[in-house]
Motif scaffolding. Structure first.
Motif, PDB file in Angstrom:
ATOM      1  N   UNK A 232       0.795  -1.224   0.000  1.00 30.51           N
ATOM      2  CA  UNK A 232       0.000   0.000   0.000  1.00 30.51           C
ATOM      3  C   UNK A 232       0.826   1.272   0.000  1.00 30.51           C
ATOM      4  N   UNK A 233       1.873   1.312  -0.808  1.00 30.64           N
ATOM      5  CA  UNK A 233       2.769   2.468  -0.791  1.00 30.64           C
ATOM      6  C   UNK A 233       2.292   3.569  -1.731  1.00 30.64           C
ATOM      7  N   UNK A 234       2.876   4.749  -1.547  1.00 30.45           N
ATOM      8  CA  UNK A 234       2.514   5.923  -2.344  1.00 30.45           C
ATOM      9  C   UNK A 234       3.474   6.168  -3.503  1.00 30.45           C
ATOM     10  N   UNK A 235       4.700   5.673  -3.380  1.00 31.02           N
ATOM     11  CA  UNK A 235       5.697   5.871  -4.437  1.00 31.02           C
ATOM     12  C   UNK A 235       6.793   4.833  -4.286  1.00 31.02           C
ATOM     13  N   UNK A 236       7.433   4.527  -5.392  1.00 29.94           N
ATOM     14  CA  UNK A 236       8.545   3.589  -5.422  1.00 29.94           C
ATOM     15  C   UNK A 236       9.801   4.358  -5.806  1.00 29.94           C
ATOM     16  N   UNK A 237      10.813   4.343  -4.920  1.00 29.70           N
ATOM     17  CA  UNK A 237      12.078   5.033  -5.173  1.00 29.70           C
ATOM     18  C   UNK A 237      13.159   3.998  -5.430  1.00 29.70           C
ATOM     19  N   UNK A 258       5.127   1.739 -16.311  1.00 31.84           N
ATOM     20  CA  UNK A 258       3.851   1.613 -17.011  1.00 31.84           C
ATOM     21  C   UNK A 258       2.898   0.672 -16.274  1.00 31.84           C
ATOM     22  N   UNK A 259       3.451  -0.372 -15.639  1.00 31.19           N
ATOM     23  CA  UNK A 259       2.624  -1.360 -14.954  1.00 31.19           C
ATOM     24  C   UNK A 259       2.254  -0.944 -13.536  1.00 31.19           C
ATOM     25  N   UNK A 260       3.046  -0.058 -12.953  1.00 31.06           N
ATOM     26  CA  UNK A 260       2.833   0.316 -11.559  1.00 31.06           C
ATOM     27  C   UNK A 260       1.695   1.318 -11.419  1.00 31.06           C
ATOM     28  N   UNK A 261       0.942   1.183 -10.335  1.00 30.98           N
ATOM     29  CA  UNK A 261      -0.144   2.117 -10.057  1.00 30.98           C
ATOM     30  C   UNK A 261       0.318   3.311  -9.231  1.00 30.98           C
ATOM     31  N   UNK A 262       1.597   3.316  -8.857  1.00 26.83           N
ATOM     32  CA  UNK A 262       2.161   4.445  -8.104  1.00 26.83           C
ATOM     33  C   UNK A 262       3.372   4.968  -8.874  1.00 26.83           C
ATOM     34  N   UNK A 263       3.812   6.201  -8.600  1.00 26.78           N
ATOM     35  CA  UNK A 263       4.967   6.747  -9.315  1.00 26.78           C
ATOM     36  C   UNK A 263       6.231   5.920  -9.083  1.00 26.78           C
ATOM     37  N   UNK A 264       6.985   5.719 -10.142  1.00 28.90           N
ATOM     38  CA  UNK A 264       8.287   5.063 -10.069  1.00 28.90           C
ATOM     39  C   UNK A 264       9.338   6.148 -10.262  1.00 28.90           C
ATOM     40  N   UNK A 265      10.193   6.334  -9.248  1.00 21.39           N
ATOM     41  CA  UNK A 265      11.141   7.445  -9.234  1.00 21.39           C
ATOM     42  C   UNK A 265      12.572   6.939  -9.186  1.00 21.39           C
ATOM     43  N   UNK A 266      13.459   7.689  -9.787  1.00 20.76           N
ATOM     44  CA  UNK A 266      14.871   7.320  -9.853  1.00 20.76           C
ATOM     45  C   UNK A 266      15.696   8.381  -9.144  1.00 20.76           C
ATOM     46  N   UNK A 281       9.201   8.912 -20.996  1.00 24.86           N
ATOM     47  CA  UNK A 281       8.806   7.691 -20.291  1.00 24.86           C
ATOM     48  C   UNK A 281       8.119   8.115 -18.987  1.00 24.86           C
ATOM     49  N   UNK A 282       7.363   7.212 -18.360  1.00 28.43           N
ATOM     50  CA  UNK A 282       6.697   7.565 -17.099  1.00 28.43           C
ATOM     51  C   UNK A 282       7.599   7.519 -15.882  1.00 28.43           C
ATOM     52  N   UNK A 283       8.886   7.218 -16.054  1.00 30.70           N
ATOM     53  CA  UNK A 283       9.810   7.197 -14.922  1.00 30.70           C
ATOM     54  C   UNK A 283      10.122   8.630 -14.494  1.00 30.70           C
ATOM     55  N   UNK A 284       9.961   8.924 -13.205  1.00 34.07           N
ATOM     56  CA  UNK A 284      10.230  10.270 -12.691  1.00 34.07           C
ATOM     57  C   UNK A 284      11.689  10.374 -12.260  1.00 34.07           C
ATOM     58  N   UNK A 285      12.418  11.338 -12.797  1.00 33.76           N
ATOM     59  CA  UNK A 285      13.823  11.550 -12.474  1.00 33.76           C
ATOM     60  C   UNK A 285      13.915  12.561 -11.336  1.00 33.76           C
ATOM     61  N   UNK A 286      14.391  12.119 -10.175  1.00 37.52           N
ATOM     62  CA  UNK A 286      14.463  12.991  -9.009  1.00 37.52           C
ATOM     63  C   UNK A 286      15.812  13.670  -8.856  1.00 37.52           C
ATOM     64  N   UNK A 287      16.855  13.128  -9.494  1.00 39.55           N
ATOM     65  CA  UNK A 287      18.169  13.742  -9.429  1.00 39.55           C
ATOM     66  C   UNK A 287      19.074  13.118  -8.390  1.00 39.55           C
ATOM     67  N   UNK A 288      20.222  13.761  -8.180  1.00 41.30           N
ATOM     68  CA  UNK A 288      21.263  13.228  -7.302  1.00 41.30           C
ATOM     69  C   UNK A 288      21.255  13.872  -5.928  1.00 41.30           C
ATOM     70  N   UNK A 289      20.784  15.113  -5.835  1.00 44.96           N
ATOM     71  CA  UNK A 289      20.692  15.804  -4.554  1.00 44.96           C
ATOM     72  C   UNK A 289      19.457  15.304  -3.809  1.00 44.96           C
ATOM     73  N   UNK A 290      19.654  14.755  -2.621  1.00 46.04           N
ATOM     74  CA  UNK A 290      18.539  14.102  -1.932  1.00 46.04           C
ATOM     75  C   UNK A 290      17.497  15.085  -1.418  1.00 46.04           C
ATOM     76  N   UNK A 291      17.919  16.282  -1.036  1.00 49.70           N
ATOM     77  CA  UNK A 291      16.957  17.280  -0.616  1.00 49.70           C
ATOM     78  C   UNK A 291      16.031  17.668  -1.760  1.00 49.70           C
TER      79      UNK A 291
END
Length: 312
Positions: A232-237, A258-266, A281-291
């Motif tokens: 039951x998660x909200x996002x996959x990192x 594409x198969x996931x019902x929650x955001x897939x983030x890198x 693509x539907x993959x969300x790029x979050x970057x290298x800085x964690x903040x």
């Protein structure tokens, strides 16, 4: 409360929200440690608001040290009230270069006792996000550059990996017990055998208030949709310090998103190295800085929860 305690020229006093920010311990937990276990004794303003001194913050640090060793919270008071044989000086505020050097030396000498002191001191003196950005993330990056084929590198890597897994896992566990926020799943990609970036991202997300499910082992990407459904998660990192294989980047991850019902983030160096591969693509790029990654993840989660508003 005495006039001395309220005197601005005396030692500084901190409200509970600031102590929570400095130590990474949720304010609900701080109150429980005070009321239920008598572990800390903050001062009070005339209106009853809690104020904590530097000695209280150091006491919280000692509590965390014992909890990290697996001691039940009900037994911690007796232990922390025993006199300490050796007092370890705190690092100088803001001297990040020196702290990074001390940390690297502790890893290279396999001094786990010193590692524990540095870990607990850093997280008790500074916000978790600042510790990661200025201390732990740069140290991990420097060590990974140094290691290569160096003799003893594998041993250093595994000792640090084991240390962080235990300490971060314990902090995440305790935060999860008192957090009512949405849960996210953090895992490492296949080529990142150590999982440093996944662990640090899990720590950062936990300190930001999320409930974190940290999977610190090999996990087939094909099984992650099942994990997101059952947990039951909200996002996959997904994190990695490597470029990762082309089939993972160009086929498996886009298919997973594409198969996931929650955001897939890198997140991590892979997000910088492979950013162009994920265009369109539907993959969300979050970057290298964690903040920044956490801020972007929050926007991605909000957009997924309110797709109509996101389109406006």
């Amino acid at each position: 409360m005495t006039n001395t305690a309220m005197d601005s020229s005396a030692a500084p006093l901190y409200p509970i929200r600031e102590v929570s920010r400095l130590t990474g311990v949720n304010s609900v937990t701080l109150r429980a440690w005070e009321r239920r276990y008598g572990l800390i004794r903050p001062q009070r303003t005339p209106k009853g608001h809690r104020l904590y001194g530097r000695d209280d913050i150091e006491r919280v640090e000692r509590i965390l040290q014992w909890l990290n060793r697996g001691v039940p919270v009900s037994q911690v008071r007796e232990l922390i009230e025993q006199p300490e044989a050796v007092e370890t000086p705190a690092p100088q505020m803001g001297d990040w270069a020196s702290q990074r050097q001390h940390l690297i030396q502790a890893v290279e000498s396999l001094d786990t006792g010193r590692l524990e002191v540095l870990f607990n001191q850093s997280l008790s003196l500074y916000p978790v996000s600042l510790c990661i950005a200025e201390l732990w993330q740069p140290v991990v990056s420097q060590l990974e550059e140094r290691w290569g084929d160096q003799f003893g590198a594998t041993l250093q890597r595994r000792v640090l990996e084991s240390f962080l897994r235990t300490r971060i896992g314990t902090r995440v566990y305790h935060t999860n017990q008192v957090s009512n926020a949405g849960e996210i799943l953090v895992a490492r990609l296949p080529d990142d055998s150590s999982g440093f970036w996944a662990m640090l991202m899990g720590l950062a997300a936990s300190a930001a208030g999320y409930r974190v499910q940290l999977i610190d082992g090999d996990m087939p990407l094909s099984e992650l949709p099942l994990a997101t459904e059952r947990l039951g998660i909200k996002a996959l990192l997904l994190a990695s310090s490597h470029a990762e294989r082309s089939d993972v980047i160009r086929r498996q991850l886009p298919r997973l998103a594409e198969q996931s019902e929650v955001p897939v983030c890198l997140v991590g160096p892979v997000a910088r190295i492979r950013a162009t591969d994920f265009e369109n693509t539907p993959v969300a790029i979050l970057g290298e800085d964690m903040g920044q990654a956490l801020s972007r993840m929050r926007s991605v989660i909000d957009a997924a929860a309110n797709p109509v508003n996101a389109m406006r």
